[in-house]
Design a protein around this motif. Structure first.
Motif, PDB file in Angstrom:
ATOM      1  N   TRP A 261      86.886 -11.262  -3.157  1.00  0.00           N
ATOM      2  CA  TRP A 261      86.172 -11.747  -1.974  1.00  0.00           C
ATOM      3  C   TRP A 261      84.813 -11.077  -1.789  1.00  0.00           C
ATOM      4  CZ3 TRP A 261      85.908 -15.553   1.397  1.00  0.00           C
ATOM      5  CH2 TRP A 261      85.353 -15.350   2.665  1.00  0.00           C
ATOM      6  N   SER A 262      84.722  -9.845  -2.197  1.00  0.00           N
ATOM      7  CA  SER A 262      83.477  -9.094  -1.970  1.00  0.00           C
ATOM      8  C   SER A 262      82.677  -8.847  -3.236  1.00  0.00           C
ATOM      9  CB  SER A 262      83.811  -7.747  -1.315  1.00  0.00           C
ATOM     10  OG  SER A 262      84.651  -6.965  -2.155  1.00  0.00           O
ATOM     11  N   ASN A 263      83.031  -9.506  -4.354  1.00  0.00           N
ATOM     12  CA  ASN A 263      82.311  -9.196  -5.594  1.00  0.00           C
ATOM     13  C   ASN A 263      80.890  -9.765  -5.585  1.00  0.00           C
ATOM     14  OD1 ASN A 263      82.326 -11.895  -6.664  1.00  0.00           O
ATOM     15  ND2 ASN A 263      84.295 -11.561  -7.677  1.00  0.00           N
ATOM     16  N   ASN A 264      80.078  -9.281  -6.492  1.00  0.00           N
ATOM     17  CA  ASN A 264      78.651  -9.625  -6.502  1.00  0.00           C
ATOM     18  C   ASN A 264      78.397 -11.111  -6.735  1.00  0.00           C
ATOM     19  OD1 ASN A 264      77.858  -6.980  -6.032  1.00  0.00           O
ATOM     20  ND2 ASN A 264      77.716  -6.474  -8.215  1.00  0.00           N
ATOM     21  N   ARG A 265      79.187 -11.739  -7.604  1.00  0.00           N
ATOM     22  CA  ARG A 265      78.965 -13.161  -7.898  1.00  0.00           C
ATOM     23  C   ARG A 265      79.229 -14.023  -6.666  1.00  0.00           C
ATOM     24  NH1 ARG A 265      81.863 -15.882 -11.770  1.00  0.00           N
ATOM     25  NH2 ARG A 265      83.656 -14.498 -11.536  1.00  0.00           N
ATOM     26  N   PHE A 266      80.277 -13.682  -5.927  1.00  0.00           N
ATOM     27  CA  PHE A 266      80.583 -14.402  -4.692  1.00  0.00           C
ATOM     28  C   PHE A 266      79.448 -14.214  -3.686  1.00  0.00           C
ATOM     29  CE2 PHE A 266      85.073 -15.780  -3.231  1.00  0.00           C
ATOM     30  CZ  PHE A 266      84.563 -16.928  -2.658  1.00  0.00           C
ATOM     31  N   ASN A 267      78.961 -12.995  -3.584  1.00  0.00           N
ATOM     32  CA  ASN A 267      77.893 -12.716  -2.621  1.00  0.00           C
ATOM     33  C   ASN A 267      76.571 -13.387  -2.995  1.00  0.00           C
ATOM     34  OD1 ASN A 267      79.462 -11.259  -0.875  1.00  0.00           O
ATOM     35  ND2 ASN A 267      78.932  -9.259  -1.740  1.00  0.00           N
ATOM     36  N   GLU A 268      76.313 -13.528  -4.288  1.00  0.00           N
ATOM     37  CA  GLU A 268      75.092 -14.211  -4.704  1.00  0.00           C
ATOM     38  C   GLU A 268      75.097 -15.672  -4.268  1.00  0.00           C
ATOM     39  OE1 GLU A 268      72.187 -13.156  -6.035  1.00  0.00           O
ATOM     40  OE2 GLU A 268      73.054 -11.186  -5.559  1.00  0.00           O
ATOM     41  N   ILE A 269      76.257 -16.320  -4.390  1.00  0.00           N
ATOM     42  CA  ILE A 269      76.368 -17.709  -3.942  1.00  0.00           C
ATOM     43  C   ILE A 269      76.191 -17.785  -2.435  1.00  0.00           C
ATOM     44  CG2 ILE A 269      78.062 -19.556  -3.563  1.00  0.00           C
ATOM     45  CD1 ILE A 269      76.801 -19.743  -6.255  1.00  0.00           C
ATOM     46  N   ARG A 270      76.781 -16.838  -1.721  1.00  0.00           N
ATOM     47  CA  ARG A 270      76.637 -16.827  -0.256  1.00  0.00           C
ATOM     48  C   ARG A 270      75.166 -16.700   0.149  1.00  0.00           C
ATOM     49  NH1 ARG A 270      81.422 -13.115  -0.503  1.00  0.00           N
ATOM     50  NH2 ARG A 270      83.245 -14.376   0.061  1.00  0.00           N
ATOM     51  N   LYS A 271      74.436 -15.832  -0.549  1.00  0.00           N
ATOM     52  CA  LYS A 271      73.019 -15.638  -0.222  1.00  0.00           C
ATOM     53  C   LYS A 271      72.223 -16.920  -0.475  1.00  0.00           C
ATOM     54  CE  LYS A 271      72.896 -10.635  -1.044  1.00  0.00           C
ATOM     55  NZ  LYS A 271      72.374  -9.539  -1.896  1.00  0.00           N
ATOM     56  N   LYS A 272      72.528 -17.605  -1.569  1.00  0.00           N
ATOM     57  CA  LYS A 272      71.831 -18.855  -1.867  1.00  0.00           C
ATOM     58  C   LYS A 272      72.136 -19.918  -0.817  1.00  0.00           C
ATOM     59  CE  LYS A 272      71.534 -18.208  -6.887  1.00  0.00           C
ATOM     60  NZ  LYS A 272      71.976 -18.692  -8.223  1.00  0.00           N
ATOM     61  N   LEU A 273      73.413 -20.052  -0.463  1.00  0.00           N
ATOM     62  CA  LEU A 273      73.799 -21.044   0.525  1.00  0.00           C
ATOM     63  C   LEU A 273      73.247 -20.701   1.909  1.00  0.00           C
ATOM     64  CD1 LEU A 273      77.483 -21.811  -0.522  1.00  0.00           C
ATOM     65  CD2 LEU A 273      75.519 -23.342  -0.675  1.00  0.00           C
ATOM     66  N   SER A 274      73.077 -19.424   2.175  1.00  0.00           N
ATOM     67  CA  SER A 274      72.498 -19.005   3.458  1.00  0.00           C
ATOM     68  C   SER A 274      71.099 -19.578   3.642  1.00  0.00           C
ATOM     69  CB  SER A 274      72.430 -17.475   3.538  1.00  0.00           C
ATOM     70  OG  SER A 274      73.708 -16.895   3.547  1.00  0.00           O
ATOM     71  N   CYS A 275      70.392 -19.747   2.538  1.00  0.00           N
ATOM     72  CA  CYS A 275      69.021 -20.268   2.573  1.00  0.00           C
ATOM     73  C   CYS A 275      68.965 -21.783   2.382  1.00  0.00           C
ATOM     74  CB  CYS A 275      68.178 -19.595   1.492  1.00  0.00           C
ATOM     75  SG  CYS A 275      68.097 -17.801   1.604  1.00  0.00           S
ATOM     76  N   GLY A 276      70.130 -22.415   2.319  1.00  0.00           N
ATOM     77  CA  GLY A 276      70.161 -23.849   2.094  1.00  0.00           C
ATOM     78  C   GLY A 276      69.898 -24.230   0.655  1.00  0.00           C
ATOM     79  N   ASN A 277      70.047 -23.268  -0.261  1.00  0.00           N
ATOM     80  CA  ASN A 277      69.821 -23.517  -1.691  1.00  0.00           C
ATOM     81  C   ASN A 277      71.115 -23.978  -2.342  1.00  0.00           C
ATOM     82  OD1 ASN A 277      69.311 -23.489  -4.416  1.00  0.00           O
ATOM     83  ND2 ASN A 277      68.704 -21.332  -4.523  1.00  0.00           N
ATOM     84  N   ARG A 278      71.159 -25.256  -2.737  1.00  0.00           N
ATOM     85  CA  ARG A 278      72.327 -25.816  -3.432  1.00  0.00           C
ATOM     86  C   ARG A 278      71.945 -26.281  -4.846  1.00  0.00           C
ATOM     87  NH1 ARG A 278      76.160 -29.394   0.592  1.00  0.00           N
ATOM     88  NH2 ARG A 278      76.000 -28.112   2.481  1.00  0.00           N
ATOM     89  N   ASN A 279      70.931 -25.708  -5.387  1.00  0.00           N
ATOM     90  CA  ASN A 279      70.403 -26.179  -6.666  1.00  0.00           C
ATOM     91  C   ASN A 279      71.132 -25.557  -7.853  1.00  0.00           C
ATOM     92  OD1 ASN A 279      68.685 -27.736  -8.240  1.00  0.00           O
ATOM     93  ND2 ASN A 279      67.111 -26.141  -8.356  1.00  0.00           N
ATOM     94  N   TYR A 280      72.452 -25.730  -7.919  1.00  0.00           N
ATOM     95  CA  TYR A 280      73.286 -25.225  -9.011  1.00  0.00           C
ATOM     96  C   TYR A 280      74.640 -25.928  -8.918  1.00  0.00           C
ATOM     97  CZ  TYR A 280      74.315 -22.568  -4.843  1.00  0.00           C
ATOM     98  OH  TYR A 280      74.572 -22.247  -3.537  1.00  0.00           O
TER      99      TYR A 280
END
Length: 309
Positions: A261-280
């Protein structure tokens, strides 16, 4: 899909209220990581139906696999959640028909005997309940501690009397045995939110069209901020719409859900989605709004990121 074809699930508000209430009363985890409020289990890899609005309509891509989530791994998961006194929601749903797992009541019992304050529910098409063993199955499930079963009806109004009769015979309340009218029809009679399941469906009717988006939505999605989905092989996905399983963040057979739940890959996706970035993948082709539930969890994560960056 056009706006007129967005059918809002009558239960969405209710789930959203539950998630918000859980976040309000729950402290952050170790290292100040915001908690999850919902754990979904795709307990097996099979379904008895091939619905046209579901990726399972393509049997070659989604063959039935009756294997269920390893019980030892499941017990370790529950021990993990006991360590944080988890009292959120468990839902047997996902990419399968949960009632095809014959010992499903054992999984329910494992949860409720160790985490009695949690809420456990099943989402089902209800077909198995029409068999002679249906009432016994319900008795076993609710005897093990099940809180609720949500039965989705897809064929038409003629199914309603049958399910109401099963509910009456099982002596369950409307809240314990929820009947959801999911049969395809006019906008007024439709109770489901239709989506393209992260681009996994290409289907068209007079009422709606499902296909992969050509351009990604430019908006956040709250799903990975408040819930996780665990597949029947132990894989942890961020979202129940990821039918192609393109974003796997770990496996509970190999490591703790809390670590995943707290690993870096999960957090990277959260950061992208926080900005409205769905380009992946798979978010770039997904048409799910993603902001109907989980706003308070999303805000909790924004606070965490602001302090950790």
């Amino acid at each position: 899909m056009s706006k007129k074809n967005l059918f809002i699930d009558k239960n969405i508000g209710r789930v959203g209220d539950y998630v918000d209430e859980h976040v309000n009363k729950t402290k952050n985890l170790k290292n100040n990581i915001p908690p999850f409020s919902s754990v979904e289990f795709s307990i097996n890899g099979a379904c008895n139906r091939r619905c046209v609005f579901c990726p399972r309509v393509n049997e070659a891509d989604y063959p039935n696999i009756l294997n269920s989530l390893d019980m030892n791994a499941f017990k370790n998961l529950i021990k993990d959640l006991v360590s944080i006194n988890y009292d959120g929601r468990f839902s047997f749903t996902g990419f399968c028909e949960p009632l095809l797992t014959k010992n499903l009541h054992e999984y329910v019992f494992e949860i409720k005997s160790n985490l009695p304050k949690s809420t456990v529910e099943i989402v089902s098409n209800g077909d198995v309940l029409e068999k002679k063993t249906g009432l016994k199955m319900l008795n076993n499930l609710f005897g093990a501690g099940l809180d609720r079963i949500r039965v989705s009806l897809y064929d038409g109004p003629h199914q309603i009397p049958t399910m109401k009769n099963i509910r009456r015979q099982s002596k369950l309340s409307d809240d314990q045995f929820m009947i959801r009218e999911r049969f395809l029809g006019s906008e007024e009679s439709h109770g489901i939110t239709i989506s393209n399941r992260a681009g996994s469906i290409n289907y068209k009717t007079d009422h709606f069209e499902l296909k992969a988006l050509e351009e990604p939505l430019k908006q956040p999605c709250y799903y990975p901020f408040y819930k996780v989905l665990i597949d029947h092989d132990g894989a942890v996905l961020m979202c129940s719409n990821d039918w192609k399983k393109e974003k796997i963040y770990g496996n509970i057979i190999k490591e703790s859900l809390l670590t995943i739940w707290s690993n870096n890959r999960f957090n990277e996706i959260r950061k992208k989605l926080s900005c409205g970035n769905r380009n992946y993948k798979p978010c770039n082709v997904c048409d799910v709004n993603g902001t109907l539930n989980g706003k308070k969890s999303f805000d909790r994560w924004q606070e965490y990121f602001s302090k950790s960056d």
